[in-house]
Design an enzyme around this catalytic site. Structure first.
Site, PDB file in Angstrom:
ATOM      1  N   SER A   1     -27.207  74.567 -68.743  1.00  0.00           N
ATOM      2  CA  SER A   1     -26.372  75.064 -67.424  1.00  0.00           C
ATOM      3  C   SER A   1     -26.671  74.902 -66.178  1.00  0.00           C
ATOM      4  O   SER A   1     -27.923  75.540 -65.538  1.00  0.00           O
ATOM      5  CB  SER A   1     -25.759  76.289 -68.184  1.00  0.00           C
ATOM      6  OG  SER A   1     -25.890  76.392 -69.890  1.00  0.00           O
TER       7      SER A   1
HETATM    8  N1  SAH Z   1     -28.327  77.794 -71.927  1.00  0.00           N
HETATM    9  C1  SAH Z   1     -28.802  76.622 -72.057  1.00  0.00           C
HETATM   10  C2  SAH Z   1     -27.948  75.963 -72.406  1.00  0.00           C
HETATM   11  C3  SAH Z   1     -28.504  74.138 -73.053  1.00  0.00           C
HETATM   12  S1  SAH Z   1     -26.447  73.428 -74.045  1.00  0.00           S
HETATM   13  C4  SAH Z   1     -29.879  76.237 -70.921  1.00  0.00           C
HETATM   14  O1  SAH Z   1     -30.133  77.271 -69.628  1.00  0.00           O
HETATM   15  O2  SAH Z   1     -30.894  75.590 -70.882  1.00  0.00           O
HETATM   16  C5  SAH Z   1     -26.617  74.115 -74.766  1.00  0.00           C
HETATM   17  C6  SAH Z   1     -27.177  74.927 -76.531  1.00  0.00           C
HETATM   18  O3  SAH Z   1     -26.645  75.010 -77.988  1.00  0.00           O
HETATM   19  C7  SAH Z   1     -27.690  73.711 -76.816  1.00  0.00           C
HETATM   20  O4  SAH Z   1     -29.278  73.619 -77.049  1.00  0.00           O
HETATM   21  C8  SAH Z   1     -27.282  72.651 -78.226  1.00  0.00           C
HETATM   22  O5  SAH Z   1     -28.127  72.502 -79.385  1.00  0.00           O
HETATM   23  C9  SAH Z   1     -27.655  74.539 -78.587  1.00  0.00           C
HETATM   24  N2  SAH Z   1     -26.082  74.703 -79.577  1.00  0.00           N
HETATM   25  C10 SAH Z   1     -24.840  73.986 -80.090  1.00  0.00           C
HETATM   26  N3  SAH Z   1     -24.415  74.463 -81.564  1.00  0.00           N
HETATM   27  C11 SAH Z   1     -25.327  75.321 -81.773  1.00  0.00           C
HETATM   28  C12 SAH Z   1     -25.004  76.576 -83.000  1.00  0.00           C
HETATM   29  N4  SAH Z   1     -24.128  76.402 -83.664  1.00  0.00           N
HETATM   30  N5  SAH Z   1     -26.711  77.213 -83.294  1.00  0.00           N
HETATM   31  C13 SAH Z   1     -27.837  77.337 -82.835  1.00  0.00           C
HETATM   32  N6  SAH Z   1     -27.257  76.303 -81.106  1.00  0.00           N
HETATM   33  C14 SAH Z   1     -26.487  75.545 -81.010  1.00  0.00           C
END
Ligand code: SAH
Length: 222
Positions: free
Chosen positions: A70
């Protein structure tokens, strides 16, 4: 990765990081604890080396598997909202991804429980937590929609992925007096904040601002 890498040089140096802090403050981020956590966290170790020179720009960055780390503004804003009802002790995060937001939360709360559905991302995030010494972070490979019942209830829940509707299990695991922050929606998303009334246990939802997050996906991937 060693101490030298953590400190950064050139485009990842402290000066470059301080410029990011200034930009976030210009955009209205004001919580001292949040600002400090972002200042102290080396964002360049959360992306591939080839992208490290862009780590302190206020942009989302790819982390593989069609996912993104993000944007710093988003991380700061969500963290601030989580703290808007006072300090938090137990945080549940859905979507560990690179672990960057997790590392910020580790500095703002006593314990952080974070769930990621893509195992290779979680493995890397785990290494980074170890490198940074965040021993108050607990990671789990699972579908975040079911929450983490044994560790709850939580006085803060943050989702980094956008569900069409907030999963009911997450609302159940939010303690009275707790705050949940999540993007919600499909093509059109909004960042929402849910506050659970400490007396009645009722949920009050507030629309914060338009948002663009990766979708919340059910099931796990190895
Ligand atoms: N805060 C993270 C953002 C990653 S993007 C960072 O700073 O890197 C959002 C993440 O949510 C992705 O890695 C995706 O795989 C995860 N995600 C999406 N749906 C999900 C679910 N149902 N359970 C767990 N993780 C999930």
């Amino acid at each position: 990765m060693n101490r030298f890498d953590l400190d950064g040089i050139g485009m990842t140096s402290r000066r470059t990081r301080d410029r990011l802090i200034e930009r976030l403050m210009d955009q209205g981020i004001s919580n001292f604890h949040v600002i400090n956590a972002i200042r102290e966290t080396p964002r360049h170790i959360f992306v591939d080396e080839a992208l490290a020179h862009r780590a302190y720009e206020d942009d989302a960055l790819p982390i593989g598997f069609n996912q993104t780390l993000s944007q710093p503004y988003t991380v700061a804003r969500m963290s601030e909202l989580l703290l808007s009802r006072g300090p938090r002790t137990r945080v549940l995060e859905i979507g560990t991804g690179s672990g960057y937001q997790t590392a910020i939360l580790a500095q703002l709360a006593s314990k952080v429980y974070s769930i990621e559905r893509i195992e290779p991302l979680l493995d890397k995030a785990r290494q980074r937590m170890r490198l940074l010494g965040h021993d108050n972070v607990f990671l789990r490979h699972a579908d975040g929609a079911i929450g983490w019942e044994e560790a709850g209830p939580f006085d803060a829940i943050l989702s980094a992925a956008a569900p069409v509707q907030i999963p009911p299990r997450l609302l159940e695991q939010l303690a009275p007096g707790g705050v949940l922050v999540s993007p919600v929606g499909g093509d059109e998303q909004h960042l929402v904040m849910v506050y659970r009334d400490p007396e009645t246990g009722d949920y009050e939802q507030q629309d914060i601002e338009p948002a663009r997050f990766v979708p919340f996906v059910r099931g796990v991937m190895r």
